[in-house]
Design a protein around this motif. Structure first.
Motif, mmCIF file in Angstrom:
data_model
loop_
_atom_site.group_PDB
_atom_site.id
_atom_site.type_symbol
_atom_site.label_atom_id
_atom_site.label_comp_id
_atom_site.label_asym_id
_atom_site.label_seq_id
_atom_site.Cartn_x
_atom_site.Cartn_y
_atom_site.Cartn_z
ATOM 1 N N PHE A 1 36.357 47.243 35.897
ATOM 2 C CA PHE A 1 36.315 45.911 35.676
ATOM 3 C C PHE A 1 37.195 45.385 35.819
ATOM 4 O O PHE A 1 37.118 43.964 36.391
ATOM 5 C CB PHE A 1 35.799 45.677 33.885
ATOM 6 N N GLY A 2 38.694 45.085 35.679
ATOM 7 C CA GLY A 2 39.696 44.771 35.946
ATOM 8 C C GLY A 2 39.847 44.211 37.377
ATOM 9 O O GLY A 2 40.078 43.176 37.818
ATOM 10 N N PHE A 3 38.764 45.628 38.199
ATOM 11 C CA PHE A 3 38.792 44.742 40.026
ATOM 12 C C PHE A 3 37.738 44.304 39.874
ATOM 13 O O PHE A 3 37.918 43.841 41.207
ATOM 14 C CB PHE A 3 38.592 46.694 41.240
ATOM 15 N N PHE A 4 36.779 44.210 39.967
ATOM 16 C CA PHE A 4 35.723 43.116 39.612
ATOM 17 C C PHE A 4 36.271 41.887 39.119
ATOM 18 O O PHE A 4 35.761 40.765 40.036
ATOM 19 C CB PHE A 4 34.550 43.488 38.490
ATOM 20 N N LEU B 1 31.704 42.940 47.774
ATOM 21 C CA LEU B 1 32.438 44.164 47.515
ATOM 22 C C LEU B 1 32.377 44.496 46.169
ATOM 23 O O LEU B 1 32.331 45.417 44.795
ATOM 24 C CB LEU B 1 33.299 43.764 48.479
ATOM 25 N N GLY B 2 32.273 43.307 45.709
ATOM 26 C CA GLY B 2 33.270 42.687 44.231
ATOM 27 C C GLY B 2 31.738 44.025 43.294
ATOM 28 O O GLY B 2 31.692 44.736 42.506
ATOM 29 N N PHE B 3 30.596 43.588 43.876
ATOM 30 C CA PHE B 3 29.377 43.414 43.008
ATOM 31 C C PHE B 3 29.168 44.711 43.318
ATOM 32 O O PHE B 3 28.476 45.683 42.128
ATOM 33 C CB PHE B 3 27.759 42.903 42.670
ATOM 34 N N THR B 4 29.314 45.320 44.996
ATOM 35 C CA THR B 4 29.468 46.325 45.148
ATOM 36 C C THR B 4 29.471 47.911 44.958
ATOM 37 O O THR B 4 28.930 49.139 44.163
ATOM 38 C CB THR B 4 29.066 46.824 46.655
ATOM 39 N N HIS C 1 32.696 47.304 42.539
ATOM 40 C CA HIS C 1 33.737 47.827 41.531
ATOM 41 C C HIS C 1 32.267 46.745 40.113
ATOM 42 O O HIS C 1 32.879 46.691 39.128
ATOM 43 C CB HIS C 1 34.113 46.602 41.102
ATOM 44 N N GLY C 2 30.973 46.744 40.711
ATOM 45 C CA GLY C 2 30.379 46.164 39.680
ATOM 46 C C GLY C 2 29.551 46.859 38.075
ATOM 47 O O GLY C 2 30.622 48.215 38.031
ATOM 48 N N PRO C 3 28.952 46.438 37.549
ATOM 49 C CA PRO C 3 28.553 46.957 35.775
ATOM 50 C C PRO C 3 28.151 48.049 36.054
ATOM 51 O O PRO C 3 28.523 48.655 34.836
ATOM 52 C CB PRO C 3 27.553 45.425 35.694
ATOM 53 N N GLY C 4 27.847 48.621 37.270
ATOM 54 C CA GLY C 4 27.075 49.934 36.729
ATOM 55 C C GLY C 4 28.345 50.975 36.995
ATOM 56 O O GLY C 4 28.431 51.597 36.867
ATOM 57 N N HIS C 5 29.217 50.262 37.186
ATOM 58 C CA HIS C 5 31.004 51.304 37.455
ATOM 59 C C HIS C 5 31.562 51.307 36.141
ATOM 60 O O HIS C 5 32.460 51.784 36.005
ATOM 61 C CB HIS C 5 31.729 50.999 38.312
#
Length: 142
Positions: free
Chosen positions: A107-110, A90-93, A95-99
């Motif tokens: 970034f905080g959510f990630f 979930l983190g990568f999908t 909230h990951g770098p693309g977002h």
């Protein structure tokens, strides 16, 4: 005598509170899904996944199973590992770098997902404790 031989009241309380927190987080997540399955499916579709409504229901069922495991202690370590993989995904999908470029809050959510991941891995390694725990009789488990 090892530190695992005696479980102090403080350690017992910390383990039970941790289990309740894990259960509460997944209970909130599944509650939001059940209150707005269409919105969850839309979020999944926006990430580019096929069959978003089916996947939303799969996520809800997984989260329900995790809540039961965390509350009862049954299959606790296995559930914590499954939850860790799920949270990492979930983190990568979502909230990951693309977002990050579009919204710095992402970034905080990630990072929050990694904090939760660390707790889940610690829980998986240490187990559910001995109090209020169902023992499903897995080999190697007392």
């Amino acid at each position: 005598m090892s530190s695992q031989a005696i479980q102090t009241p403080l350690k017992t309380a910390a383990i039970l509170i941790g289990r309740l927190i894990f259960a509460a987080v997944f209970l909130m997540a599944v509650s939001f899904k059940f209150m707005g399955m269409g919105a969850t499916a839309g979020y999944i579709a926006a990430a580019g996944f096929p069959f978003p409504l089916f996947l939303a229901w799969c996520a809800a069922l997984l989260e329900c199973a995790l809540v039961v495991c965390f509350l009862t202690g049954a299959f606790f370590s296995q559930a914590a590992l499954v939850a860790a993989v799920y949270v990492l995904f979930l983190g990568f999908t979502f909230h990951g770098p693309g977002h990050w470029a579009a919204n710095q809050d992402e970034f905080g959510f990630f990072v929050d997902h990694f904090t939760f991941l660390a707790g889940l891995l610690f829980a998986a390694a240490n187990g559910p404790g001995r109090v209020l725990t169902l023992n499903p009789g897995w080999p190697g488990r007392a």
